[in-house]
Write an enzyme that holds these catalytic residues in place. Structure first.
Site, PDB file in Angstrom:
ATOM      1  N   ARG A  80      -5.645   2.169  18.546  1.00 46.18           N
ATOM      2  CA  ARG A  80      -5.809   0.688  18.609  1.00 46.18           C
ATOM      3  C   ARG A  80      -5.255   0.189  19.938  1.00 46.18           C
ATOM      4  O   ARG A  80      -5.234  -0.934  20.061  1.00 46.18           O
ATOM      5  CB  ARG A  80      -4.553   0.477  17.422  1.00 46.18           C
ATOM      6  CG  ARG A  80      -5.077   0.537  16.092  1.00 46.18           C
ATOM      7  CD  ARG A  80      -4.171   0.172  15.000  1.00 46.18           C
ATOM      8  NE  ARG A  80      -5.037   0.560  13.672  1.00 46.18           N
ATOM      9  CZ  ARG A  80      -4.002   0.659  12.464  1.00 46.18           C
ATOM     10  NH1 ARG A  80      -2.634   0.497  12.695  1.00 46.18           N
ATOM     11  NH2 ARG A  80      -4.540   0.772  11.240  1.00 46.18           N
ATOM     12  N   ARG A 137      -6.925  -2.977   9.899  1.00 42.07           N
ATOM     13  CA  ARG A 137      -5.993  -3.957  10.440  1.00 42.07           C
ATOM     14  C   ARG A 137      -6.548  -4.716  11.530  1.00 42.07           C
ATOM     15  O   ARG A 137      -6.171  -5.677  11.977  1.00 42.07           O
ATOM     16  CB  ARG A 137      -4.815  -2.976  10.857  1.00 42.07           C
ATOM     17  CG  ARG A 137      -3.903  -2.406   9.601  1.00 42.07           C
ATOM     18  CD  ARG A 137      -2.728  -2.053   9.688  1.00 42.07           C
ATOM     19  NE  ARG A 137      -2.035  -1.227   8.778  1.00 42.07           N
ATOM     20  CZ  ARG A 137      -1.873  -1.691   7.373  1.00 42.07           C
ATOM     21  NH1 ARG A 137      -1.969  -2.882   7.105  1.00 42.07           N
ATOM     22  NH2 ARG A 137      -1.417  -0.913   6.273  1.00 42.07           N
ATOM     23  N   ASP A 169       2.229  -0.723  11.986  1.00 41.01           N
ATOM     24  CA  ASP A 169       0.894  -1.101  11.194  1.00 41.01           C
ATOM     25  C   ASP A 169       0.830  -2.545  11.721  1.00 41.01           C
ATOM     26  O   ASP A 169      -0.279  -3.062  11.851  1.00 41.01           O
ATOM     27  CB  ASP A 169       1.134  -1.077   9.870  1.00 41.01           C
ATOM     28  CG  ASP A 169       0.908   0.434   9.336  1.00 41.01           C
ATOM     29  OD1 ASP A 169       0.340   1.105  10.240  1.00 41.01           O
ATOM     30  OD2 ASP A 169       1.406   0.605   8.193  1.00 41.01           O
ATOM     31  N   GLN A 188       5.404   9.097   6.825  1.00 43.54           N
ATOM     32  CA  GLN A 188       4.529   9.883   6.353  1.00 43.54           C
ATOM     33  C   GLN A 188       5.008  11.399   6.177  1.00 43.54           C
ATOM     34  O   GLN A 188       4.904  12.232   5.436  1.00 43.54           O
ATOM     35  CB  GLN A 188       3.098   9.853   6.830  1.00 43.54           C
ATOM     36  CG  GLN A 188       2.741   8.334   6.525  1.00 43.54           C
ATOM     37  CD  GLN A 188       1.299   8.052   6.719  1.00 43.54           C
ATOM     38  OE1 GLN A 188       0.450   9.152   7.395  1.00 43.54           O
ATOM     39  NE2 GLN A 188       0.727   6.931   6.652  1.00 43.54           N
ATOM     40  N   ARG A 234       2.974   6.049  -3.493  1.00 41.65           N
ATOM     41  CA  ARG A 234       3.912   6.862  -3.889  1.00 41.65           C
ATOM     42  C   ARG A 234       4.178   6.432  -5.385  1.00 41.65           C
ATOM     43  O   ARG A 234       4.771   7.353  -6.111  1.00 41.65           O
ATOM     44  CB  ARG A 234       5.126   6.002  -3.352  1.00 41.65           C
ATOM     45  CG  ARG A 234       5.292   6.989  -1.769  1.00 41.65           C
ATOM     46  CD  ARG A 234       6.197   6.070  -0.850  1.00 41.65           C
ATOM     47  NE  ARG A 234       6.445   6.702   0.630  1.00 41.65           N
ATOM     48  CZ  ARG A 234       5.467   6.453   1.528  1.00 41.65           C
ATOM     49  NH1 ARG A 234       4.398   5.634   1.225  1.00 41.65           N
ATOM     50  NH2 ARG A 234       5.711   6.956   2.651  1.00 41.65           N
ATOM     51  N   LYS A 266       0.844  -1.123  -0.133  1.00 43.26           N
ATOM     52  CA  LYS A 266      -0.018  -0.012   0.046  1.00 43.26           C
ATOM     53  C   LYS A 266       0.796   1.315   0.103  1.00 43.26           C
ATOM     54  O   LYS A 266       0.605   2.250  -0.823  1.00 43.26           O
ATOM     55  CB  LYS A 266      -1.047  -0.114   1.106  1.00 43.26           C
ATOM     56  CG  LYS A 266      -1.955   1.183   1.149  1.00 43.26           C
ATOM     57  CD  LYS A 266      -2.819   0.836   2.052  1.00 43.26           C
ATOM     58  CE  LYS A 266      -2.868   0.792   3.695  1.00 43.26           C
ATOM     59  NZ  LYS A 266      -2.922   2.293   4.282  1.00 43.26           N
ATOM     60  N   ARG A 284      -8.166  12.340  13.173  1.00 40.66           N
ATOM     61  CA  ARG A 284      -6.741  12.213  13.155  1.00 40.66           C
ATOM     62  C   ARG A 284      -6.081  13.623  13.108  1.00 40.66           C
ATOM     63  O   ARG A 284      -6.379  14.280  12.036  1.00 40.66           O
ATOM     64  CB  ARG A 284      -6.201  11.266  12.081  1.00 40.66           C
ATOM     65  CG  ARG A 284      -6.832   9.685  12.498  1.00 40.66           C
ATOM     66  CD  ARG A 284      -6.612   8.888  11.368  1.00 40.66           C
ATOM     67  NE  ARG A 284      -5.259   8.426  11.409  1.00 40.66           N
ATOM     68  CZ  ARG A 284      -4.749   7.543  10.377  1.00 40.66           C
ATOM     69  NH1 ARG A 284      -5.695   7.048   9.524  1.00 40.66           N
ATOM     70  NH2 ARG A 284      -3.186   7.342  10.592  1.00 40.66           N
ATOM     71  N   LYS A 286      -4.274   6.254  15.056  1.00 41.35           N
ATOM     72  CA  LYS A 286      -4.502   5.283  13.980  1.00 41.35           C
ATOM     73  C   LYS A 286      -5.931   5.356  13.455  1.00 41.35           C
ATOM     74  O   LYS A 286      -6.853   6.115  14.033  1.00 41.35           O
ATOM     75  CB  LYS A 286      -3.945   4.228  14.072  1.00 41.35           C
ATOM     76  CG  LYS A 286      -2.401   4.125  14.161  1.00 41.35           C
ATOM     77  CD  LYS A 286      -1.792   4.355  12.887  1.00 41.35           C
ATOM     78  CE  LYS A 286      -0.127   4.248  13.018  1.00 41.35           C
ATOM     79  NZ  LYS A 286       0.291   4.655  11.655  1.00 41.35           N
ATOM     80  N   SER A 305       8.371   9.351  11.724  1.00 42.53           N
ATOM     81  CA  SER A 305       7.126   9.192  11.169  1.00 42.53           C
ATOM     82  C   SER A 305       7.519   9.085   9.734  1.00 42.53           C
ATOM     83  O   SER A 305       7.849  10.272   8.944  1.00 42.53           O
ATOM     84  CB  SER A 305       6.139  10.240  11.283  1.00 42.53           C
ATOM     85  OG  SER A 305       5.074  10.192  10.218  1.00 42.53           O
TER      86      SER A 305
END
Length: 430
Positions: free
Chosen positions: A345, A390, A314, A169, A28, A23, A123, A341, A167
């Site tokens: 979680r 997930r 993840d 991201q 990207r 993913k 988020r 997330k 991170s």
């Protein structure tokens, strides 16, 4: 859809699975192909809701896409020829789309609004907004959450920025903006994070330097179209790794899985817990890939710290599940990122697995898991994905080692990253 009745204990897992495309890499590939000169062909792109959010956003900016069999062809445009969209950019549930596109589109000379679904809108985006504002981007937002509006931007300046939290991201968003800046940008990482952006930029002809914990990005926007082979997603493979380890008399081979060193945390932790794996047909095509064979084994408890977390954030719900069956207890710390997330979680994993008879204590930044705890329910029990893909898949694997009647609420959440998950499960159950 209604509650999905899950397969519980009594069967084993045998066979071979081809993993869906990674993913992170799929996002990207679409983004960079969209701003490269020429046509980029992407093979094994993940067909999921999240990746489709990125494709739709780039389509709204004037990029065209064409399907050719199993490949996606991206007809690239340069950054300065993207067109102003006629609507807001809907990220749906995809945090990766939102954060990376904020960086990629930072210098666009028109206003852009990013929005998401109810989950993504809860988020925080301050970690991306803050460095981009330091580079000269102006945003309009309430409490640093979606919807976020980026105002027209004429220029970007290079910065030196130390990430407050590891991170990939956030790092990637800054890299994508830094390519368009007037001066060099330096990003300082507290702990190395996944390097898919840097590797893929190299495939498009862009060089990013790393010196120790510093990522150095010089201005450069002349991306050249290429062919991208997306490896199988190790985050998807992780469900089958855990399933084969925990379900008695199981033996699975997972084909063409991405084994990037910055994504191998799940393997490293499982090895620390006593698991062993056979790697075959190893090769590197931009990203390293391998076939992985795994069979049922006894695990032992371990300690997971903040140093481990960035390479397996993840997969953390699966480590918690594995720890419930390990000999001895497991302590997980340094994982406070799990609170923000698709669900919280830490709370969700603890609550839902404890419904199945696990003994897990939630901590502020992780879990204390009491091992060697047989999972069982005495009455029909519904566990809930809480809309988190997930968590939903992890609970499905948990049901395979649970005695009793278990159903899953909001099972359709798995479509966010692994639409074929239940079909693949049926293929290897015997």
């Amino acid at each position: 859809m209604g509650n999905l009745k899950l397969q519980t204990m009594g069967r084993h897992l045998r066979g071979t699975l081809i993993m869906p495309g990674d993913k992170s890499i799929s996002h990207r590939a679409v983004m960079l192909g969209s701003i490269a000169s020429g046509d980029t062909r992407i093979h094994n792109l993940l067909d999921s809701q999240d990746v489709n959010s990125t494709i739709t956003a780039m389509s709204n900016l004037g990029v065209t896409f064409e399907h050719d069999g199993d490949d996606l062809i991206v007809h690239g445009k340069s950054l300065d020829t993207l067109t102003e969209p006629k609507q807001v950019l809907n990220m749906e549930n995809s945090g990766t789309s939102a954060r990376l596109l904020m960086g990629l589109l930072a210098k666009q000379p028109f206003t852009l609004t990013f929005r998401g679904d109810s989950s993504l809108s809860k988020r925080p985006f301050a970690r991306v907004i803050k460095p981009l504002m330091a580079m000269g981007v102006s945003f309009v937002t309430k409490n640093d959450r979606l919807p976020v509006t980026k105002l027209a931007t004429k220029s970007l300046k290079g910065i030196s920025y130390e990430l407050p939290v590891a991170s990939a991201q956030v790092k990637s968003a800054i890299i994508l903006a830094a390519l368009q800046a007037d001066e060099t940008t330096t990003i300082i990482e507290p702990i190395p994070t996944r390097d898919h952006t840097e590797r893929m930029l190299a495939a498009f002809g862009i060089s990013i330097k790393r010196v120790d914990n510093r990522v150095i990005v010089a201005p450069q926007t002349n991306l050249i179209a290429t062919n991208i082979q997306v490896p199988g997603d190790i985050s998807s493979a992780a469900y089958w790794l855990i399933a084969a380890l925990l379900v008695p008399d199981s033996d699975l081979t997972l084909k063409q899985v991405g084994v990037n060193p910055t994504r191998m945390g799940i393997i490293n932790i499982l090895k620390r817990m006593g698991g062993s794996f056979e790697f075959k047909a190893e090769q590197t095509i931009g990203e390293p890939i391998a076939d992985i064979r795994v069979h049922s084994q006894t695990l032992r408890g371990t300690t997971v710290t903040a140093t481990d977390v960035p390479t397996m954030i993840d997969e953390m719900p699966l480590i918690v599940l594995a720890a419930t069956q390990a000999k001895g207890d497991t302590l997980i710390t340094g994982a406070s990122e799990l609170h923000v997330k698709e669900s919280d979680r830490i709370a969700t994993v603890t609550t839902q697995l404890n419904k199945l008879g696990a003994h897990i204590e939630a901590k502020e930044d992780g879990f204390y898991v009491h091992g060697d705890t047989p999972l069982h329910v005495t009455t029909p029990t519904v566990v809930d994905s809480c809309g988190d893909h997930r968590v939903g898949m992890m609970l499905t694997i948990a049901a395979l080692i649970t005695a009793g009647d278990v159903s899953l609420a909001r099972a359709d959440a798995v479509n966010i990253s692994y639409p074929k998950f239940f079909k693949d499960l049926d293929e290897v159950l015997s």
